[in-house]
Design an enzyme around this catalytic site. Sequence first.
Site, PDB file in Angstrom:
ATOM      1  N   TRP A 142     -34.868 -33.756 -21.016  1.00  0.00           N
ATOM      2  CA  TRP A 142     -34.620 -32.434 -21.659  1.00  0.00           C
ATOM      3  C   TRP A 142     -34.888 -31.274 -20.866  1.00  0.00           C
ATOM      4  O   TRP A 142     -34.224 -30.269 -20.915  1.00  0.00           O
ATOM      5  CB  TRP A 142     -35.029 -32.561 -22.982  1.00  0.00           C
TER       6      TRP A 142
ATOM      7  N   CYS B  99     -41.867 -29.825 -27.477  1.00  0.00           N
ATOM      8  CA  CYS B  99     -41.158 -31.154 -27.078  1.00  0.00           C
ATOM      9  C   CYS B  99     -41.736 -31.631 -25.991  1.00  0.00           C
ATOM     10  O   CYS B  99     -41.160 -32.132 -24.916  1.00  0.00           O
ATOM     11  CB  CYS B  99     -39.512 -30.509 -26.572  1.00  0.00           C
TER      12      CYS B  99
ATOM     13  N   HIS C  84     -41.367 -35.464 -32.880  1.00  0.00           N
ATOM     14  CA  HIS C  84     -39.739 -35.867 -32.287  1.00  0.00           C
ATOM     15  C   HIS C  84     -39.838 -37.315 -32.942  1.00  0.00           C
ATOM     16  O   HIS C  84     -39.129 -38.160 -32.165  1.00  0.00           O
ATOM     17  CB  HIS C  84     -39.398 -35.659 -31.062  1.00  0.00           C
TER      18      HIS C  84
ATOM     19  N   TYR D 236     -39.035 -34.001 -23.624  1.00  0.00           N
ATOM     20  CA  TYR D 236     -38.889 -35.131 -24.696  1.00  0.00           C
ATOM     21  C   TYR D 236     -39.142 -36.672 -24.144  1.00  0.00           C
ATOM     22  O   TYR D 236     -38.541 -37.587 -24.566  1.00  0.00           O
ATOM     23  CB  TYR D 236     -36.999 -35.026 -24.706  1.00  0.00           C
TER      24      TYR D 236
ATOM     25  N   TYR E  29     -35.343 -33.201 -38.012  1.00  0.00           N
ATOM     26  CA  TYR E  29     -35.846 -32.502 -36.610  1.00  0.00           C
ATOM     27  C   TYR E  29     -36.947 -31.768 -36.638  1.00  0.00           C
ATOM     28  O   TYR E  29     -37.083 -30.953 -37.435  1.00  0.00           O
ATOM     29  CB  TYR E  29     -34.368 -32.051 -36.100  1.00  0.00           C
ATOM     30  N   HIS E  30     -37.749 -32.172 -35.715  1.00  0.00           N
ATOM     31  CA  HIS E  30     -39.050 -31.364 -35.457  1.00  0.00           C
ATOM     32  C   HIS E  30     -39.959 -31.299 -36.794  1.00  0.00           C
ATOM     33  O   HIS E  30     -40.727 -30.334 -37.200  1.00  0.00           O
ATOM     34  CB  HIS E  30     -38.774 -29.978 -35.423  1.00  0.00           C
TER      35      HIS E  30
END
Length: 661
Positions: free
Chosen positions: A300, A238, A601, A282, A510-511
């Site tokens: 985050w 992230c 992301h 993030y 996601y990811h």
Amino acid sequence: MISFPGIGASVALLLTYYGRVSAQLDRTGWTVSVDSAQGTWNPASYAIDGDASTFWHTQWTPSTPNLPHNITIDMKAPRSVSALTYLPRQDGNRNGNIGTYAVDVSVDNKTWQMSVASGNWIDDSVLKKANFAAQTAQYIRLRAITEAGGRGQWTSAAEINVLPPAEPSKGIWSAPFNTPLVAAAGAVLPTTGKVLLWSAQFVDHFNGTGNTETATYDPSTKQVSSLSLSNTNHDMFCPGISLDVNGNVVVTGGNNAAKTSIYDSKLGQWTGGPDMKVQRGYQSQTTLSNGKIFTIGGSWSGNGGTLRNGEIFDGTWNKLDGCPVSPMLTQDQDVSNGVNWRRDNHGWLFGWKDGSVFQAGPSRAMNWYTTTTTTGNQSAAGDRLGDADAMNGNAVMYDAVAGQILSVGGAPNYENKTGVNYVTAATTNANIITINAPNTTVKTESVAHMAYPRAFHNSVVLPDGSVFVTGGMQYPKPFQDDLSAFAPELWNSTTRTFTTMNPMSIPRNYHSIALLLPDATVFTAGGGLCYGPADSCTNNHFDAEIFSPPYLFNATDGSAASRPKLTSVSSLSFPVGTNLTVSSDSEIKQFSLVRFASATHSVNTDQRRIPIQPVGAGQANNYTVAVPSDAGVALPGYWMLFGINGAGVPSVATTVQIRTV
């Protein structure tokens, strides 16, 4: 509903839902054979009976044969095929769900072409798909090598179907190929064309700190190699990512929230950089016109409760307190971990003229940041009209000369949670944002929407100015694959409309990542990678796929298009404003520069495209290509130079570097 001869309506609905498949062969008269079946309770014929409520199951009493198991379909005549779909049992029980698989084909049931597709399917009841290069076959065999949940030595299938070759006019997907990790982040390396991939301290979950599992994919050999990174003591899960002037990958924050690591793309080595002044995860960051790197946001990870204002990197990190994050906060209503932990995530940042940064989203409010003073500065750029907050959406600069950006999808809140009453549905929204001078109000325009709502998707600008939008889901649910959009869409920058492309095999949410390769195809991978332990991550995707856009195929018959070739470029490293002399083996109608990119992301701040109309140089197939003179348009760093012929077919790119001086 699309009509599928020879199958029941319940299966047709499962097959067509949310763009999963687009066509299917008539199965009338087909037969199957298996290595094992549970008598009349679960015979092999149930795998092709068109009824999703029945299923084939290998023998489980009085004895259980060991894996692997196989099922072979006889289509009764040779046919051209390019995919297989597998629907797990639909009765709420997962016993026998196929995990590791392989697909073989044969014309005569004697000589087999082995493993035309292979990979790993996750342990759920969702329809699976395995793409492969078009083959002529009468027999197709699915080998179940493992049971997805490790519950036993059995295999089951509600429905198995075979698909004809996809229409090249809607792009062609490669067969999925395995990666040794869940690729939550990646970057295309300018010096080699390889794709650098990484996950976290672990290949399948992220609850650690201190090192990062990495891998590289080589498009020229189609090989993936892995290694474990520990020398920088940085878990780069992230993070923020930028490619600097020299093509190095600068990675910041994440699980180790203050760290900086730099990957030397020439040496293939990681080194540790100086810590940031502000801990972040993030966040987003972008390379600037002066070669420096700007980052902002990222609540985050790190020191909870503090606002993550901007800072800038030029060998060392310096805070820019005049670049506050507060104007770009979304109105996300999830405050479970503090007011701002979702609101400053994944900014849509664009380095622009005179060292400025334009923030296009995901907040509806847009902003300018000035980085050339000691403390920096911020000014409002207006609202993104026709849109709301669009967390986990995308923004792509498809025409840097005109300052035009396409924004697509996203949701008002980061995550869809049960038991809450705020809106989380993703949108189909699409907007054009046009920027010019820094610190001025920008123009926004709502354009025709996508076919599918998307959050956690990825968007990639192609050499011809179209934008490829892939993956995503109807409600943003991290680590899940519910209501995934399997069919990508291609946005035409001239007509300003979307066309639905052929569906991919694997959900990418996601990811997941998507990146343009120098051969003008798109690499996409990843999805999953939850907070451990590893066995709780049930939607991990240890694989990748390659999409070949329609411009690589002839419109008349779908055959591979003849591609122009750039035979020489007068300079491979030059400052902005340079006039290049470019030669080719055939006529070129347009050139484009597309910057090498990185992604994580749903954020890719590195990519942008510069369209260039060539000028003839006095003899056939020799051209003058004028690189823009403003470093805010032609950001310093490495770019892919494409030549595009009159049929719209791009060359393989020549790699060039635009320097600051």
